[in-house]
Design a protein around this motif. Structure first.
Motif, PDB file in Angstrom:
ATOM      1  N   UNK A 169      21.820  74.198  39.381  1.00 50.60           N
ATOM      2  CA  UNK A 169      20.436  73.738  39.420  1.00 50.60           C
ATOM      3  C   UNK A 169      19.526  74.816  38.848  1.00 50.60           C
ATOM      4  N   UNK A 170      18.311  74.384  38.413  1.00 55.92           N
ATOM      5  CA  UNK A 170      17.384  75.276  37.715  1.00 55.92           C
ATOM      6  C   UNK A 170      16.019  75.242  38.381  1.00 55.92           C
ATOM      7  N   UNK A 171      15.273  76.342  38.235  1.00 60.15           N
ATOM      8  CA  UNK A 171      13.926  76.419  38.781  1.00 60.15           C
ATOM      9  C   UNK A 171      13.091  77.305  37.867  1.00 60.15           C
ATOM     10  N   UNK A 172      11.835  76.874  37.590  1.00 62.13           N
ATOM     11  CA  UNK A 172      10.942  77.718  36.802  1.00 62.13           C
ATOM     12  C   UNK A 172      10.433  77.081  35.535  1.00 62.13           C
ATOM     13  N   UNK A 173      10.841  75.844  35.207  1.00 61.03           N
ATOM     14  CA  UNK A 173      10.362  75.188  33.990  1.00 61.03           C
ATOM     15  C   UNK A 173       8.895  74.807  34.154  1.00 61.03           C
ATOM     16  N   UNK A 174       8.189  74.649  33.026  1.00 61.94           N
ATOM     17  CA  UNK A 174       6.795  74.223  33.061  1.00 61.94           C
ATOM     18  C   UNK A 174       5.986  74.903  31.985  1.00 61.94           C
ATOM     19  N   UNK A 175       4.656  74.786  32.068  1.00 62.76           N
ATOM     20  CA  UNK A 175       3.768  75.416  31.100  1.00 62.76           C
ATOM     21  C   UNK A 175       3.149  76.660  31.729  1.00 62.76           C
ATOM     22  N   UNK A 176       3.013  77.707  30.900  1.00 60.73           N
ATOM     23  CA  UNK A 176       2.509  78.988  31.380  1.00 60.73           C
ATOM     24  C   UNK A 176       1.630  79.621  30.308  1.00 60.73           C
ATOM     25  N   UNK A 177       0.604  80.326  30.751  1.00 62.60           N
ATOM     26  CA  UNK A 177      -0.318  80.972  29.817  1.00 62.60           C
ATOM     27  C   UNK A 177       0.411  82.008  28.971  1.00 62.60           C
ATOM     28  N   UNK A 178       0.018  82.083  27.710  1.00 64.60           N
ATOM     29  CA  UNK A 178       0.582  83.067  26.803  1.00 64.60           C
ATOM     30  C   UNK A 178       0.350  84.476  27.365  1.00 64.60           C
ATOM     31  N   UNK A 179       1.417  85.299  27.371  1.00 56.83           N
ATOM     32  CA  UNK A 179       1.315  86.661  27.876  1.00 56.83           C
ATOM     33  C   UNK A 179       1.546  86.789  29.362  1.00 56.83           C
ATOM     34  N   UNK A 180       1.690  85.672  30.076  1.00 56.96           N
ATOM     35  CA  UNK A 180       1.928  85.748  31.516  1.00 56.96           C
ATOM     36  C   UNK A 180       3.397  86.056  31.794  1.00 56.96           C
ATOM     37  N   UNK A 181       3.691  86.520  33.009  1.00 56.79           N
ATOM     38  CA  UNK A 181       5.062  86.835  33.413  1.00 56.79           C
ATOM     39  C   UNK A 181       5.670  85.610  34.088  1.00 56.79           C
ATOM     40  N   UNK A 182       6.848  85.217  33.616  1.00 58.04           N
ATOM     41  CA  UNK A 182       7.521  83.998  34.103  1.00 58.04           C
ATOM     42  C   UNK A 182       8.902  84.378  34.614  1.00 58.04           C
ATOM     43  N   UNK A 183       9.316  83.779  35.715  1.00 54.26           N
ATOM     44  CA  UNK A 183      10.663  83.978  36.256  1.00 54.26           C
ATOM     45  C   UNK A 183      11.354  82.629  36.368  1.00 54.26           C
ATOM     46  N   UNK A 184      12.560  82.525  35.781  1.00 54.02           N
ATOM     47  CA  UNK A 184      13.374  81.307  35.906  1.00 54.02           C
ATOM     48  C   UNK A 184      14.658  81.677  36.644  1.00 54.02           C
ATOM     49  N   UNK A 185      15.183  80.729  37.425  1.00 50.29           N
ATOM     50  CA  UNK A 185      16.390  80.994  38.203  1.00 50.29           C
ATOM     51  C   UNK A 185      17.408  79.892  37.981  1.00 50.29           C
ATOM     52  N   UNK A 186      18.677  80.304  38.001  1.00 46.79           N
ATOM     53  CA  UNK A 186      19.805  79.373  37.883  1.00 46.79           C
ATOM     54  C   UNK A 186      20.682  79.549  39.116  1.00 46.79           C
ATOM     55  N   UNK A 187      21.002  78.428  39.769  1.00 45.83           N
ATOM     56  CA  UNK A 187      21.830  78.476  40.978  1.00 45.83           C
ATOM     57  C   UNK A 187      23.077  77.629  40.753  1.00 45.83           C
ATOM     58  N   UNK A 188      24.262  78.257  40.602  1.00 42.46           N
ATOM     59  CA  UNK A 188      25.479  77.475  40.354  1.00 42.46           C
ATOM     60  C   UNK A 188      25.884  76.669  41.584  1.00 42.46           C
ATOM     61  N   UNK A 189      26.517  75.516  41.337  1.00 46.83           N
ATOM     62  CA  UNK A 189      27.050  74.732  42.443  1.00 46.83           C
ATOM     63  C   UNK A 189      28.451  75.230  42.770  1.00 46.83           C
ATOM     64  N   UNK A 190      29.003  74.703  43.867  1.00 43.25           N
ATOM     65  CA  UNK A 190      30.335  75.102  44.295  1.00 43.25           C
ATOM     66  C   UNK A 190      31.348  74.830  43.191  1.00 43.25           C
ATOM     67  N   UNK A 191      32.179  75.804  42.889  1.00 44.83           N
ATOM     68  CA  UNK A 191      33.200  75.655  41.849  1.00 44.83           C
ATOM     69  C   UNK A 191      32.779  76.232  40.513  1.00 44.83           C
ATOM     70  N   UNK A 192      31.510  76.631  40.383  1.00 43.43           N
ATOM     71  CA  UNK A 192      31.016  77.230  39.148  1.00 43.43           C
ATOM     72  C   UNK A 192      30.405  78.600  39.452  1.00 43.43           C
ATOM     73  N   UNK A 193      30.299  79.429  38.410  1.00 43.04           N
ATOM     74  CA  UNK A 193      29.572  80.692  38.513  1.00 43.04           C
ATOM     75  C   UNK A 193      28.652  80.825  37.311  1.00 43.04           C
ATOM     76  N   UNK A 194      27.516  81.497  37.528  1.00 41.80           N
ATOM     77  CA  UNK A 194      26.549  81.716  36.457  1.00 41.80           C
ATOM     78  C   UNK A 194      27.102  82.720  35.451  1.00 41.80           C
TER      79      UNK A 194
END
Length: 737
Positions: free
Chosen positions: A162-187
């Motif tokens: 699953x993913x978190x952090x998508x969307x629109x953000x002001x130019x030059x701003x700091x953005x953090x996105x995260x990826x969370x693997x499900x059982x049986x997978x690794x990032x």
């Protein structure tokens, strides 16, 4: 000359001057405004655009923005329309609706579709826009604006996490996105345009235009364990060290706080696992760790610690403290490292593992460690020893291969000192200084010798074939490859590619015949995933008329174990897996395994049924095979496929066959699938959209994936697998992989 007359004359003169000024101003207005053909036009103030929303050269404009323009006076709504009020992206006209607001001075443009992210648009109000008096603007009004950039996230594969952090953000701003693997997978990593941008599941970056990021995941191999990392809060920092590792491996994970945050601890299932930002542990099970951070109070200063290299050791003492506090930080080297020093901005500040200082500013300290090194001394009287690697000193854990070679008249016998035994070559793991001796023994003078020949994936015939050979005897060696392999060379006490080879016995000899696998022909077989662990796997059940003989595991899901009927435990040499306590007494309940296997079976069927490479051989023999010999390849039928008396699949041990059958597969009574040339049943996949029926005493080979029923009549034998998306029926059959 009376005063009254003079005052009247003076007032008239002033009125005259005011009239002259008004006429001049009117002339200017008339000259500046654009006219039209309306004969009743009333000259007034020229209409102009006084403001727009968004403003000229605005940035970070919302994608759903309602665009507006405001004039200095009321305007005629009939003249403010799609022709006079336009928005363009480059040369492309944006469609939309133009409408007045409650004020006749302001008009809006609503695009039919959302604006594109981080795109420059041009707005224009033309001179055809007029006020109620039909007075037009002097010039077109043109302005530009740029929309806000967007972050788009996707997963590869889509089911990996699953993913978190998508969307629109002001130019030059700091953005953090995260990826969370499900059982049986690794990032694995984040990529942009197929280029890696981060290996941290929590990825922080500065917004510079649109971002299209892909979170890549990998399946956790059955033989490995997964380490999954995340940050709390997400904006608090990043982590490193996630992935798949062998059981028993030493793993180091690190937490890196962002500016304004300090590391707190690692937790697992809500329990504290470590308070060190660099946390090392031996992996005995899957681990899901959270790096916890806290905001540094404005009144306090931060001490941030890290280890270099991360595997070198651990640190403690970081956090936030009041200005002027006395702070002590500690570094503890791991078993294979020594502590070197503390550095700040690359400059050494202390060589003590326990460092105390007064805190008067934020500090970012690095504990530096150096891996331990050792010496290796090797003695070899009456011979030599080759080292690989050959170095003056070796890092902790390095492996060195020692190969002992005796001088003429001697033979190697053993290792002594810090090594024992007679294995040659010998692999030495450097975990301390070592002193090793290779021992050689003089060879007694003899008149006969032994010949040892090794042949993997083939055989060698010796002529003559004797236990011992007199000195000078010539022995002819003839190498013959197993199916699917080709003889390539001799090694050991013989070299070259001559075959047969003549060997003159002038000493004991050890010769190896080397064979290489032939290149494979045919399509790439579809990966069965967890379904490969089963000989029989179904979704609807297994029905048996005893007595059958099944070698390997069997299982059913989502149907309960009660759907396995007529099958006794002695008939299965393997494990019977079910999702519940129903079914044969010897069943093993493992819902997770069987569910995964069934899902992988369905995926394998869909993938194999959609293969188009290599180009398939279509409608071969109109779907009625009788005595045909089929070369490796991809075969496809849109009808039933019938095998009457039997067919032959001819190819080497690495060749492959995939048969795509859109309807039913019918194998007649006593029909046989012959495998010649070394062909293997494991390299044959039958993909049947309808049902598959094997006749009485049929002899079938290959992996059978059916979207419906697989039915075996009395005495039918199968070498391969039976994977059905409905059920499998058996009548006194033999099934083995």
């Amino acid at each position: 000359n009376s005063p009254q007359i003079k005052r009247k004359s003076s007032g008239c003169f002033k009125m005259y001057n005011a009239l002259r000024f008004s006429i001049a101003l009117l002339a200017i207005i008339i000259a500046g405004c654009k006219k039209d053909d309306f004969k009743g036009e009333i000259v007034g103030l020229c209409p102009v655009v006084v403001s727009t929303d968004p403003t000229d050269k605005a940035v970070d404009v919302a994608l759903a923005k309602l665009i507006s323009a405001t004039f200095n006076s009321d305007m005629d709504p009939a003249t403010i329309n799609k022709t006079t009020f336009t928005i363009k992206q480059g040369n492309t006209l944006i469609t939309g609706a133009v409408a007045p607001t409650a004020s006749a001075k302001t008009f809006t443009f609503k695009p039919d579709q959302a604006l594109l992210p981080f795109t420059k648009y041009t707005g224009t109000i033309t001179t055809e826009a007029k006020d109620p008096f039909h007075t037009a603007m002097v010039n077109d009004y043109v302005w530009t604006f740029t929309t806000i950039p967007e972050v788009i996230l996707s997963s590869n594969p889509a089911a990996g996490g699953t993913l978190n952090g998508a969307g629109t953000f002001a130019q030059g701003s700091t953005v953090t996105v995260t990826a969370t693997p499900i059982d049986g997978y690794s990032f694995t990593n984040w990529t942009e345009d197929k280029k890696e941008v981060s290996t941290s599941a929590s990825y922080q970056f500065t917004m510079a235009g649109n971002k299209d990021l892909v979170a890549n995941y990998s399946l956790t191999p059955p033989s490995q364990l997964a380490v999954v990392l995340s940050s709390n809060p997400v904006e608090g920092g990043t982590t490193n060290g996630a992935g798949n590792f062998n059981r028993g491996a030493s793993v180091t994970v690190t937490a890196n706080p962002n500016a304004g945050y300090t590391f707190l601890n690692w937790t697992e299932n809500g329990n504290i696992a470590s308070t060190n930002a660099s946390y090392q542990f031996v992996l005995s099970s899957d681990r899901t760790l959270v790096a916890n951070y806290k905001v540094i109070p404005a009144s306090q200063l931060q001490v941030a610690l890290s280890s270099s290299p991360a595997a070198g050791g651990t640190t403690s003492g970081e956090g936030s403290f009041g200005a002027g506090s006395s702070v002590t930080v500690n570094a503890v080297a791991n078993a294979s490292y020594n502590f070197v020093n503390w550095t700040e901005n690359g400059n050494e500040v202390s060589t003590s593992a326990s460092y105390t200082f007064a805190l008067n500013a934020n500090k970012t300290l690095v504990a530096n460690f150096a891996i331990k090194t050792y010496s290796l001394t090797v003695t070899a009287p009456n011979g030599t020893v080759l080292r690989v690697l050959d170095q003056a000193r070796y890092n902790h854990g390095a492996t060195v291969v020692l190969t002992a070679t005796p001088n003429t008249g001697f033979t190697f016998t053993s290792w002594t000192g810090d090594a024992t035994g007679d294995k040659n070559p010998l692999t030495v793991t450097m975990n301390e200084d070592k002193n090793i001796t290779a021992n050689f023994t003089a060879i007694p003078v003899v008149n006969h010798y032994t010949l040892t020949v090794t042949a993997i994936n083939g055989k060698v015939v010796e002529e003559p074939n004797l236990p011992n050979y007199n000195a000078g005897t010539n022995v002819q060696l003839t190498a013959t490859a197993n199916p699917g392999y080709t003889f390539t060379s001799w090694s050991g006490d013989a070299t070259g590619t001559v075959n047969p080879l003549t060997v003159t016995m002038n000493g004991n000899k050890n010769i190896t015949a080397n064979f290489t696998a032939n290149p494979s022909k045919g399509p790439v077989l579809v990966d069965l995933g967890n379904a490969d662990k089963f000989t029989i796997l179904t979704k609807s059940g297994i029905t048996n008329v005893s007595t059958s003989a099944i070698t390997g595991n069997i299982g059913t899901s989502p149907v309960t174990g009660a759907a396995i009927t007529g099958l006794s435990c002695p008939e299965v040499t393997g494990t019977i897996y079910t999702i519940d306590a129903a079914g044969p007494e010897c069943r093993v309940i493992d819902k997770t395994l069987v569910d995964k296997a069934v899902a992988d079976m369905q995926t394998a069927f869909t993938t194999a049924n959609g293969l188009t490479t290599p180009a398939p051989i279509v409608e071969y023999e109109a779907g009625n095979l009788n005595g045909q010999t089929l070369a490796p390849g991809l075969y496809k039928w849109g009808t039933n496929l019938t095998i009457t008396d039997g067919i032959t699949l001819n190819g080497n041990a690495n060749d492959t066959w995939i048969f795509q059958i859109s309807q039913d597969l019918v194998v007649n009574n006593s029909a046989i699938i012959h495998l010649t040339g070394g062909a293997k049943a494991k390299n044959i996949q039958w993909i049947v959209t309808g049902k598959a029926t094997l006749g009485t005493n049929a002899d079938f080979s290959g992996i059978l994936l059916s979207q419906t029923l697989i039915s075996l009549n009395t005495g039918a034998k199968v070498t391969g697998k039976l994977l059905a998306q409905t059920e499998v029926t058996l009548i006194m059959n033999t099934v083995k992989p």
